[in-house]
Design an enzyme around this catalytic site. Structure first.
Site, short mmCIF file in Angstrom:
data_model
loop_
_atom_site.label_atom_id
_atom_site.label_comp_id
_atom_site.label_asym_id
_atom_site.label_seq_id
_atom_site.Cartn_x
_atom_site.Cartn_y
_atom_site.Cartn_z
N SER A 109 0.80 -1.22 0.00
CA SER A 109 0.00 0.00 0.00
C SER A 109 0.82 1.26 0.00
CB SER A 109 -0.87 -0.02 1.24
OG SER A 109 -0.07 -0.39 2.34
N ASP A 261 -9.57 -5.89 3.02
CA ASP A 261 -8.35 -5.10 3.19
C ASP A 261 -8.66 -3.92 4.09
OD1 ASP A 261 -5.98 -3.68 2.96
OD2 ASP A 261 -6.18 -3.28 0.82
N HIS A 291 -5.21 -7.80 0.97
CA HIS A 291 -4.09 -6.87 0.85
C HIS A 291 -2.80 -7.61 0.52
CE1 HIS A 291 -2.12 -3.02 1.54
NE2 HIS A 291 -1.12 -3.72 2.04
#
Length: 321
Positions: A109, A261, A291
């Site tokens: 991320s 996620d 994720h």
């Protein structure tokens, strides 16, 4: 202990984990996600250290591409340069890897956070003549203002990335002070003078109705953290928490989000805010997504989900660059 008994023992342990670990029903290949969950969260530092070493590849060129390692302002980069000449200009992709700001070279991320922040800086700088044509953000983390979104609550314990682990890793990027992650877990970390940011990340306003469910919005609590961290006001850390005027100049955008996620709602709200100011956005949402899946596309553990995410991402780039 012999090799076969050892493998059998490990298989039994993983099977037991799989049976007794609750996983969302629609996750593809849940036993692989369980393995990653149990190894990645409990001993993430050792696991990623090993994976980093195994994952490293030498910059090997071939008849089509020259591959080389260099640095840009002391930042290590790897260049892939096509050997065949073209009359027209080639599109170029700048890939910023993830890894929670502190780990490896993965597509988790933080790469999306950095890409979104850099794009805002470039597009809104009048002195820069050359602008970006597009930005592509894969399950990005886009704000640290409010850490009690519906996706935080629903996916607090993972899979793969838990809410507490994400906070601890992100805090390592900012400070060694253990007070900050404790305040973040209580959603009491934002300093005085930051209330104007709350409306920019208010999930009750920007989150699509189907993701609000029965959750009730609660505003973060100001000024409980001492000392106060002014960096928490930096838009590079929270690209979602900027005014509409800073979003209007952004280029064609691709955003991919995953249902299971903790960072799902960051991406969903960014889609809404960009569309509200007229930015053209393409959005893929993986209903069975978790994720970090894009980082697991090779043995010993690879997820078909990661391949599907990669294909969607690459197809969009090919169509729009």
């Amino acid at each position: 202990m012999g090799y076969k008994p050892l493998c059998f023992g490990l298989t039994c342990i993983l099977f037991a984990y799989y049976i007794y670990t609750p996983m969302p029903e629609n996750i593809e290949e849940p036993w692989k996600a369980t393995i990653l969950e149990k190894t990645g969260i409990k001993r993430f530092d050792e696991l990623f250290s090993i994976i980093i070493k195994l994952d490293y590849t030498q910059p090997i060129s071939d008849e089509n591409v020259t591959v080389m390692d260099t640095t840009f302002s002391d930042i290590p980069v790897r260049l892939y340069l096509p050997k065949r000449k073209r009359e027209s200009q080639r599109p170029a992709v700048i890939f910023i890897h993830g890894g929670a700001f502190v780990l490896g070279s993965y597509s988790d991320s933080s790469g999306g956070t950095l890409a979104a922040g850099v794009t805002q800086l470039i597009q809104n700088d009048p002195e820069l003549k050359h602008k970006l044509k597009a930005q592509a953000l894969i399950y990005p983390g886009l704000q640290v203002v409010d850490l009690s979104l519906p996706s935080h609550r629903e996916n607090e314990h993972g899979p793969l990335l838990s809410w507490k682990l994400a906070i601890k890793l992100a805090c390592l990027y900012l400070t060694q002070d253990k007070v900050l992650p404790q305040a973040m877990m209580k959603n009491q970390h934002m300093p005085h003078g930051s209330m104007q940011l709350f409306k920019l990340v208010n999930w009750s306003t920007f989150l699509p109705e189907e993701y609000k469910k029965s959750h009730v919005y609660t505003e973060p609590i100001l000024g409980r953290l001492n000392p106060s961290y002014s960096i928490l006001l930096d838009s590079r850390l929270s690209p979602l928490a900027v005014n509409d005027s800073q979003l209007q100049n952004l280029p064609l955008t691709y955003i991919l989000t995953c249902q299971h996620d903790i960072l799902r709602d960051d991406g969903l709200m960014y889609v809404s805010r960009l569309q509200n100011v007229g930015v053209k956005v393409s959005h893929d949402h993986m209903e069975d997504g978790i994720h970090g899946a894009l980082s697991f596309m090779a043995s010993p553990i690879y997820l078909k989900l990661g391949i599907r995410i990669k294909d969607k991402y690459i197809n969009w780039l090919e169509e729009n660059l």
